[in-house]
Motif scaffolding. Structure first.
Motif, PDB file in Angstrom:
ATOM      1  N   ILE A 456      36.491  14.159  32.152  1.00  0.00           N
ATOM      2  CA  ILE A 456      35.027  14.147  32.051  1.00  0.00           C
ATOM      3  C   ILE A 456      34.654  14.365  30.591  1.00  0.00           C
ATOM      4  O   ILE A 456      35.002  15.380  30.001  1.00  0.00           O
ATOM      5  N   SER A 457      33.961  13.423  30.010  1.00  0.00           N
ATOM      6  CA  SER A 457      33.626  13.513  28.594  1.00  0.00           C
ATOM      7  C   SER A 457      32.646  14.652  28.341  1.00  0.00           C
ATOM      8  O   SER A 457      31.582  14.723  28.956  1.00  0.00           O
ATOM      9  N   ILE A 458      32.988  15.511  27.405  1.00  0.00           N
ATOM     10  CA  ILE A 458      32.100  16.605  27.018  1.00  0.00           C
ATOM     11  C   ILE A 458      30.900  16.078  26.237  1.00  0.00           C
ATOM     12  O   ILE A 458      29.868  16.751  26.124  1.00  0.00           O
ATOM     13  N   GLU A 459      31.008  14.840  25.722  1.00  0.00           N
ATOM     14  CA  GLU A 459      29.904  14.261  24.968  1.00  0.00           C
ATOM     15  C   GLU A 459      28.675  14.059  25.839  1.00  0.00           C
ATOM     16  O   GLU A 459      27.544  14.183  25.368  1.00  0.00           O
ATOM     17  N   THR A 460      28.869  13.742  27.110  1.00  0.00           N
ATOM     18  CA  THR A 460      27.731  13.571  28.018  1.00  0.00           C
ATOM     19  C   THR A 460      26.999  14.887  28.217  1.00  0.00           C
ATOM     20  O   THR A 460      25.755  14.933  28.225  1.00  0.00           O
TER      21      THR A 460
END
Length: 569
Positions: A456-460
């Protein structure tokens, strides 16, 4: 990433006022503190209470039990490591093939395979062991009746076989959940650039599913180390540490020696956890690979015939083997062996006391509570550990893994010692049973959540915070939707484990508040195998119906979300 990107596109997140932000901060920190504190209270405290029994004598500290601990148990320690290593390797390899069958192959019957995976998690270990003896023993239906062989089913080979088939289902479900988070556009890109399906498998799919592989290896290894039921039933004179600890509790009531043996059992489990932590740390960079476009959809791979045949053979051999085994459990409720023949009978159902169905209802209620609360707590713990990076997060991660490193009766006795007096006098209540079931299985939820968090991308999450989202709404609208596979897998495990557990709660159940598995255990222990099979059949049917619901979440959730996103565009 559909949920997170949708919320950002729709600008769902709105900035909150200072007053509301303060309330949200208090709620966020309170929830965080409550979840972390629960690990120390309901995992660490009971274990320390038992260990205390091994080093305190008449109010003074003594280490007499530890002086010759390794020398006296060197052989059974080797047995434990030998079994756990073989079981882990075989189970992980088979689980990966089955996960590929469901996630990427073009073969049919995927729902049947997944249903079988859920079915294999339903029955208590000693019932499966009895089915193994019925099928493959000296007078087994398959070995003696069908193949006319007289084979000794006892020993380490039988333990390995039963543990492997017992652990495959959950390991496969973890791998399926992780494979569903892999961006199928990356698979398409590999094929478009000239890579064949096998190259795509080894260079794209396997690297991206490493978090799931590592989690599966850790949990399988630890579960094998802590299994005392299977070696007791079919191990014969082959003894492992978990069995020795259980016998010291149940046989001679030597709690002090049992605690010391469990400390020895903790050493290889601790080493496994250190290795797991090292590899998971090096996989942090894989999180960005979960970015997906709304129409990434599903992707299948046309593997070479030989490789595909191996996948099909392993998958359906597992399915057939397990269906035969579980069919024998159900048939045992209707068959009576006499005069070297089997006869159909309803005698066991006639002798069944239907007033005891209250025990079944009690089991269902406990299981639902454990499934919901346990999955929620586990997902929150995995989020806090992986995203908040608080001081001591590795310690919390390790403590939350500890319950699977010890036999169930050990943790059950720990609850008796820790919660029989002020400030938490829970002994004799329903809450102590539910709490024990929750925190005994909490490693499943935390490790399943942790494996998915890596993709899960932390950027989102950071983008949501940039547009004004509070941490509470990031958890609610981004993290929870993305962790639905982990929640579903955990809920299946919690419900099933609570419905089928015996070892962890057998010392906590009062005579007036028995659950179905304890009733079944008492009948089997008394030699009433047919009546025990009736109990097993009831448990299997109820648990299977519930698990079918969760299987739909795993199979259909991604497809439904994809269709929704396409319709929105």
């Amino acid at each position: 990433m559909e949920h997170g990107t949708k919320n950002l596109r729709d600008n769902k997140f709105k900035r909150v006022s200072s007053k509301d932000a303060l309330l949200f901060d208090i709620f966020d920190k309170g929830l965080y503190a409550l979840v972390i504190l629960s690990i120390f209270i309901f995992v660490l405290w009971p274990m320390l209470a038992v260990i205390k029994e091994s080093i305190f004598r008449d109010g003074t500290i003594t280490l007499d039990l530890y002086k010759n601990l390794f020398g006296e148990n060197k052989k059974i320690l080797f047995n434990s490591l030998f079994i756990a290593t073989i079981v882990t390797i075989i189970s992980t390899v088979i689980s990966y093939f089955i996960a590929l069958y469901i996630s990427f192959s073009k073969n049919k019957g995927k729902k049947i395979v997944l249903l079988t995976l859920l079915l294999t998690m339903i029955s208590p270990p000693f019932v499966s062991s009895l089915a193994y003896i019925t099928l493959f023993g000296r007078r087994g239906l398959i070995t003696h009746k069908l193949l006319h062989l007289s084979i000794n089913p006892y020993g380490w080979k039988g333990v390995v076989l039963m543990q492997c088939f017992g652990h495959i289902s959950f390991a496969t479900l973890i791998l399926i959940g992780v494979m569903k988070t892999i961006d199928k556009n990356m698979v398409k890109a590999s094929l478009d650039l000239g890579g064949n399906p096998l190259q795509t498998l080894f260079k794209v799919i396997i690297p991206l599913s490493k978090p799931g592989i590592i989690v599966s290896v850790l949990i399988t290894f630890v579960k094998s180390l802590s299994d005392f039921g299977t070696p007791i039933i079919i191990g014969g004179d082959f003894t492992v540490l978990a069995t020795e600890a259980y016998l010291n509790i149940a046989g001679s009531s030597n709690l002090s020696k049992a605690a010391a043996i469990n400390v020895l059992l903790l050493i290889p489990a601790l080493i496994a956890f250190v290795v797991y932590s090292f590899y998971m740390k090096n996989l942090q960079g894989f999180s960005y690979m979960s970015l997906k476009s709304p129409d990434s959809g599903e992707e299948t791979l046309k593997f070479p015939k030989i490789f595909n045949s191996i996948i099909v053979f392993i998958t359906w051999f597992f399915v057939i083997f397990m269906l035969v085994q579980y069919a024998s459990i159900i048939l045992s409720a209707f068959l009576n062996y006499s005069g070297n023949k089997y006869y159909f009978t309803l005698e066991y159902f006639k002798n069944f006391k239907y007033g005891k169905l209250k025990s079944v209802l009690r089991s269902v209620i406990y299981s639902f509570i454990a499934a919901v609360l346990g999955s929620l707590i586990g997902v929150l713990i995995s989020y806090y550990i992986d995203r908040r990076n608080f001081v001591g997060n590795k310690l919390v991660d390790f403590i939350s893994t500890l319950p699977y490193m010890l036999p169930g009766p050990f943790l059950g006795l720990g609850y008796i010692l820790a919660f029989n007096d002020y400030p938490l006098a829970l002994t004799g209540t329903a809450s102590i049973v539910v709490l024990n079931c929750i925190f005994k299985q909490i490693p499943i939820a935390t490790k399943a959540g942790s494996a998915l968090m890596k993709n899960i991308s932390i950027e989102t999450e950071n983008a949501a915070k940039d547009v004004g989202a509070h941490n509470i709404f990031v958890i609610k609208d981004i993290v929870f939707p993305m962790l639905k596979p982990a929640f579903a897998i955990s809920a299946v495990n919690f419900f099933t484990a609570t419905m089928t557990t015996v070892g962890a709660i057998i010392f906590l159940i009062t005579p007036s508040a028995k659950v179905a598995t304890v009733e079944m255990f008492n009948d089997i222990k008394s030699g009433n195998y047919g009546l025990g099979s009736v109990w097993a059949t009831i448990i299997i049917i109820i648990t299977l119906l519930v698990n079918i619901t969760f299987s739909k979440m795993l199979l259909n959730n991604g497809e439904k979300e994809s269709k929704k996103n396409v319709s929105r565009t």
